[in-house]
Design an enzyme around this catalytic site. Sequence first.
Site, short mmCIF file in Angstrom:
data_model
loop_
_atom_site.label_atom_id
_atom_site.label_comp_id
_atom_site.label_asym_id
_atom_site.label_seq_id
_atom_site.Cartn_x
_atom_site.Cartn_y
_atom_site.Cartn_z
N TYR A 13 -5.78 39.02 15.71
CA TYR A 13 -5.56 40.10 14.75
C TYR A 13 -4.07 40.29 14.44
O TYR A 13 -3.71 40.79 13.39
CB TYR A 13 -6.10 41.43 15.28
CG TYR A 13 -7.59 41.45 15.41
CD1 TYR A 13 -8.40 41.82 14.33
CD2 TYR A 13 -8.21 41.09 16.60
CE1 TYR A 13 -9.77 41.83 14.44
CE2 TYR A 13 -9.59 41.09 16.72
CZ TYR A 13 -10.37 41.47 15.65
OH TYR A 13 -11.72 41.47 15.75
N ASN A 14 -3.22 39.92 15.38
CA ASN A 14 -1.79 40.19 15.21
C ASN A 14 -0.95 38.92 15.07
O ASN A 14 0.24 38.91 15.37
CB ASN A 14 -1.27 41.07 16.35
CG ASN A 14 -1.73 42.51 16.19
OD1 ASN A 14 -1.93 42.99 15.07
ND2 ASN A 14 -1.93 43.20 17.30
N ASP B 298 3.08 43.50 14.60
CA ASP B 298 2.55 44.65 15.34
C ASP B 298 3.14 44.74 16.76
O ASP B 298 2.44 44.54 17.74
CB ASP B 298 1.03 44.53 15.39
CG ASP B 298 0.33 45.86 15.61
OD1 ASP B 298 1.03 46.87 15.75
OD2 ASP B 298 -0.90 45.87 15.67
N VAL C 95 -0.30 50.00 6.02
CA VAL C 95 0.75 49.10 5.57
C VAL C 95 0.63 48.96 4.05
O VAL C 95 -0.47 48.80 3.53
CB VAL C 95 0.64 47.72 6.26
CG1 VAL C 95 1.71 46.77 5.74
CG2 VAL C 95 0.75 47.87 7.78
N ASP D 275 -0.11 43.13 22.82
CA ASP D 275 -1.34 43.30 22.02
C ASP D 275 -1.58 42.04 21.20
O ASP D 275 -1.97 42.08 20.04
CB ASP D 275 -1.23 44.52 21.11
CG ASP D 275 -2.58 44.89 20.46
OD1 ASP D 275 -3.64 44.50 21.02
OD2 ASP D 275 -2.59 45.55 19.42
N THR E 198 -5.28 49.55 5.86
CA THR E 198 -5.37 50.93 6.35
C THR E 198 -6.01 50.88 7.73
O THR E 198 -7.03 50.23 7.93
CB THR E 198 -6.24 51.81 5.43
OG1 THR E 198 -7.51 51.19 5.29
CG2 THR E 198 -5.61 51.99 4.08
N LYS F 246 5.34 49.89 6.79
CA LYS F 246 4.34 50.32 7.77
C LYS F 246 4.55 51.81 8.04
O LYS F 246 5.62 52.22 8.47
CB LYS F 246 4.47 49.51 9.06
CG LYS F 246 3.38 49.83 10.09
CD LYS F 246 3.36 48.83 11.23
CE LYS F 246 2.27 49.16 12.23
NZ LYS F 246 2.18 48.17 13.31
N1 LIG Z 1 5.18 42.21 7.67
C1 LIG Z 1 3.97 42.13 7.14
N2 LIG Z 1 3.74 41.39 6.05
C2 LIG Z 1 2.50 41.29 5.51
N3 LIG Z 1 1.42 41.92 6.01
C3 LIG Z 1 1.58 42.68 7.10
C4 LIG Z 1 2.84 42.82 7.73
N4 LIG Z 1 2.69 43.65 8.80
C5 LIG Z 1 1.40 43.99 8.82
N5 LIG Z 1 0.71 43.42 7.81
C6 LIG Z 1 -0.74 43.55 7.52
O1 LIG Z 1 -1.17 44.84 7.89
C7 LIG Z 1 -2.15 44.77 8.93
C8 LIG Z 1 -1.90 45.89 9.96
O2 LIG Z 1 -0.59 45.76 10.49
P1 LIG Z 1 -0.32 45.99 12.03
O3 LIG Z 1 -1.13 45.05 12.83
O4 LIG Z 1 1.16 45.96 12.22
O5 LIG Z 1 -0.81 47.48 12.18
P2 LIG Z 1 -1.78 48.11 13.31
O6 LIG Z 1 -0.91 48.81 14.27
O7 LIG Z 1 -2.71 47.07 13.81
O8 LIG Z 1 -2.54 49.20 12.53
P3 LIG Z 1 -3.91 49.82 13.05
O9 LIG Z 1 -3.98 49.56 14.52
O10 LIG Z 1 -3.81 51.25 12.70
O11 LIG Z 1 -4.94 49.04 12.26
C9 LIG Z 1 -2.01 43.39 9.52
O12 LIG Z 1 -3.22 42.93 10.01
C10 LIG Z 1 -1.54 42.57 8.33
O13 LIG Z 1 -2.64 42.16 7.55
MG LIG Z 2 -2.52 45.07 14.34
#
Ligand SMILES: Nc1ncnc2c1ncn2[C@@H]1O[C@H](COP(=O)(O)OP(=O)(O)OP(=O)(O)O)[C@@H](O)[C@H]1O
Ligand SMILES: [Mg+2]
Length: 260
Positions: free
Chosen positions: A202-203, A215, A64, A198, A58, A81
Site C-alpha cells: 500500500y505504501n 507515508d 491527498v 508501515d 481520501t 497531504k
Molecule cells: N507524493 C505522492 N505522489 C502521488 N501520490 C501520492 C503521494 N503521496 C501519497 N499519494 C497517494 O495518496 C495515497 C495515500 O497517501 P499516504 O499513504 O501517504 O496516506 P495514508 O496515511 O495512508 O492515509 P490514510 O491512512 O488516511 O489512508 C497513496 O496511496 C497514494 O496513492
Molecule cells: Mg498509506
Amino acid sequence: MKRDVERIERLLDRLRIKEKDSEARKIYAEVFDERTLKTLYKLSAKGLIQALGGVVSTGKEANVFYADGRIDGDDRPLAVKIYRIETTEFFKMDEYLFGDKRFDMRRISRKELIFIWVEKEFRNLERAHNAGVNVPEPYEYLKNVLLMEFLGEDERPYPTLFELKRELPEVVNVEDLYAKVKENLIRLYRKAELVHADLSEYNIVLKNDEPYFIDMGQSVLADHPLASEYLERDVRNLLRFFSKYGVKERPEEVVTEIKG
Ligand SMILES: Nc1ncnc2c1ncn2[C@@H]1O[C@H](COP(=O)(O)OP(=O)(O)OP(=O)(O)O)[C@@H](O)[C@H]1O
Ligand SMILES: [Mg+2]
C-alpha cells in the site's frame, strides 16, 4: 452557521481550485475545516501552491490532493497531504512518537500531536531523501499540511503495488523490483538510520519501474526501542506480498541482511 459557510466559501474562492465543477469544490468544503483552509491559503500566499487540483486519495487520517506548485522558482506538481484535525485515529501515534529523542513528548497536548506528526513525516522524508532513498522529495510543512513531490503524470498518481496487483508481472520484472525494494530498505536503515514501520504494497508506488516509499509519518529512528520489531514486521509484509510472485526468502535472513 451561515457566516461560517460564507467564510469557507470566501476561502475556497481565494484558493484558486482548478476544477471549476461544483463536485470538486464540494469535496474541498467537506474535507477541510476553516483552520485547514487558512493553512492552505498561507501556503498559496507564499507562492508554494499555485492552484489546487483534484483529490488523489481520501483516507481515515489524511487526504491527498494534487496541486500546481512553485518551488525555488520552478513549476512543480505537488502532492498535498492534509491530516484530518478532528480524527480519532491518533491514539496510535503515541507509540511511534514516545521513544523518539527528536521530540519532547512531555509538553505536548493532544491537539499539537498532529502538527508534530506532520513535522515528523516531513523530517523522515527529508532524511530518507538525503540518504538517496526513493521517496517523494518533501518541500514544506505547515500545521497539518505537508507539501511534497507529486509521484505521477498529468495530475494522476502512479499506482501503488497494491493497485497493480495482478498486472504487476506484466509491467515489471518482479524479481528485479524486489531487489530494488531491498536496496532502498538497506539505504533507509543504514544511511538514513530509519525504519519505515508501515511498509507494505500500500505504501510503495511504482515510478518508471522504480519503487518509491511513501507515508513515513510513523517511521522511527533505528535506535527507537521498537525499531527491530517494526523492521521485522516491514520485512514480513514485503515477503507476504512478493511471495505471491515467486520470491522466496526467509524474513530473519532478510532482516540480518538489511542490518548488515
Ligand atoms: N507524493 C505522492 N505522489 C502521488 N501520490 C501520492 C503521494 N503521496 C501519497 N499519494 C497517494 O495518496 C495515497 C495515500 O497517501 P499516504 O499513504 O501517504 O496516506 P495514508 O496515511 O495512508 O492515509 P490514510 O491512512 O488516511 O489512508 C497513496 O496511496 C497514494 O496513492
Ligand atoms: Mg498509506
